[in-house]
Write an enzyme that holds these catalytic residues in place. Structure first.
Site, PDB file in Angstrom:
ATOM      1  CE  LYS A 159      46.918  37.803  60.435  1.00  0.00           C
ATOM      2  NZ  LYS A 159      45.815  36.877  60.099  1.00  0.00           N
ATOM      3  CG  ASN A 282      42.797  35.610  51.419  1.00  0.00           C
ATOM      4  OD1 ASN A 282      44.010  35.664  51.467  1.00  0.00           O
ATOM      5  ND2 ASN A 282      42.051  35.236  52.460  1.00  0.00           N
TER       6      ASN A 282
END
Length: 314
Positions: A159, A282
Site C-alpha cells: 500500500k 491514524n
C-alpha cells in the site's frame, strides 16, 4: 471555551457518519463558542497566525445542521482550542497548514492534534516504531526487496504511505502474475517508497478501529469487515462496521502505544488493528465515533471535551 474547527466544507459532510460533526455537536451542547475555517482560510501576517473565520452554530437536525456567520479576520490564538479535522490527502497544502497552526500554538492555542506530530507521525510509518506489535513489515521503493519479501512470506499486502480509505491497497501472492506492474505503479518505477506487510488472515473478522482519547482507549472499537470478496475492510471501500468491546489484547496494544501519543500531543487518534497486530496509527482526522456511539450508547466526543475542558495538563 472558544473552539475553532478547520475541516472540509461543512456542507459536504456525511451527516450519518461524520465524526467532526459529533465533536461540534458536543461542543455546542456544552456551551462553547464555535468558529469555522477551511484550510485555505488560514494565513500568517507579520509573523502572527490568522484566519478568515466564520462564526458557526450547529444543530442536531439533519435538515438544518449548521449556520455560518460572516467571515472575518481573527487571530487563531483568540481560540482556546483548534480542532484540525481536514481530511487527507496529506499533501504540501496540509503541511503548510500545520506551519500556520504551529504559529498559533506558539501564540497560545491548543491544536488538536499537535501540528508537529501531524507532520512527524505518518499514519503508516508511525506504526513501525512498535515492531513488536506488527506483522513483518517492509518500507522501501526497491522492487527487488519487495519481491524478496513476497517470496519469503508468500501472501503480502502492499500500500502507499499516503493513502486513506483503503485506496491503493493490493494483495500480492508469491506466484502472482501482476507483481511487476503493481509495484511499478505504486513505487512510481522505484522512485516512491511503499509499505509491504505479511497478510493477516484475521482481516475476514474485521479491521478494528480503536479510538484513543488522550492516550486512553475508548472501551469499544469498530470492526470494519470486508464484504463481497474484498481484501479491504475500510468503510469507504464498502466494509461493514460492527462495534465490539475491546479484547484483552486490544487493551494491551492501547496501553503500549498510549503514553507515546500523550508525549507527542496526539489527543485524538485511531489505532487500526487486525487480529493481534497494529497496522496503522491514524492521527490526521480519525473517524468512527458515530458508528460506535450508535451501537453502544457512548458519547466519545464528550469524552474528548472532558479532556479539552480539563486543560493541557489533563
Amino acid at each position: 471555551m472558544r473552539v475553532l474547527v478547520v475541516m472540509d466544507p461543512i456542507e459536504t459532510v456525511n451527516l450519518k457518519k461524520d465524526s467532526t460533526m459529533a465533536m461540534l455537536w458536543a461542543a455546542s451542547r456544552r456551551g462553547h463558542e464555535l468558529g469555522y475555517a477551511l484550510q485555505q482560510d488560514l494565513y500568517i501576517d507579520q509573523g502572527k497566525a490568522y484566519g478568515l473565520i466564520s462564526p458557526l452554530k450547529v444543530f442536531e437536525d439533519y435538515n438544518h445542521y449548521y449556520e455560518l456567520g460572516e467571515k472575518k479576520k481573527e487571530s487563531i490564538a483568540a481560540y482556546d482550542v483548534v480542532l484540525m479535522r481536514k481530511d487527507p490527502p496529506f499533501d504540501m497544502n496540509f503541511v503548510y497548514t500545520t506551519y500556520v497552526l504551529e504559529q498559533a500554538e506558539r501564540e497560545g492555542s491548543w491544536i488538536i492534534n499537535k501540528p508537529q506530530s501531524l507532520r512527524d507521525c505518518n499514519e503508516k510509518l508511525f506504526a513501525t516504531q512498535f515492531p513488536e506489535l506488527q506483522v513483518p513489515t517492509l518500507v522501501t521503493s526497491q522492487q527487488s526487496l519487495i519481491r524478496e519479501f513476497i517470496k519469503e512470506h508468500g501472501d503480502v499486502i502492499v500500500k502507499p504511505l499516503d493513502g486513506m480509505g483503503g485506496t491503493g491497497i493490493f494483495r500480492l501472492y508469491q506466484d502472482g502474475v501482476n507483481i511487476g506492474s503493481t509495484l511499478e505503479m505504486l513505487t512510481e518505477l522505484g522512485n516512491r517508497p511503499i509499505m509491504a506487510q505479511r497478510y493477516i488472515p484475521e482481516i475476514v473478522e474485521g479491521d478494528k478501529r480503536i479510538l484513543m482519547v488522550n492516550g486512553e482507549p475508548v472501551p469499544y472499537c469498530l470492526a470494519r469487515i470486508p464484504q463481497n470478496g474484498e481484501v479491504r475492510g475500510n468503510l469507504a471501500a464498502g466494509g461493514l462496521g460492527q462495534a465490539r468491546p475491546l479484547t484483552e489484547n486490544d487493551k494491551l496494544i492501547a496501553a503500549k502505544i498510549g503514553p507515546f501519543l500523550r508525549e507527542k500531543g496526539l489527543v485524538f487518534v485511531g489505532l487500526d488493528v487486525i487480529g493481534n497486530y497494529v497496522t496503522e496509527i491514524n492521527v490526521t482526522s480519525p473517524t468512527c465515533i458515530r458508528e460506535i456511539d450508535a451501537q453502544f450508547g457512548t458519547s466519545i466526543a464528550d469524552d474528548l471535551f472532558d479532556v479539552l475542558e480539563g486543560g493541557r495538563t489533563a
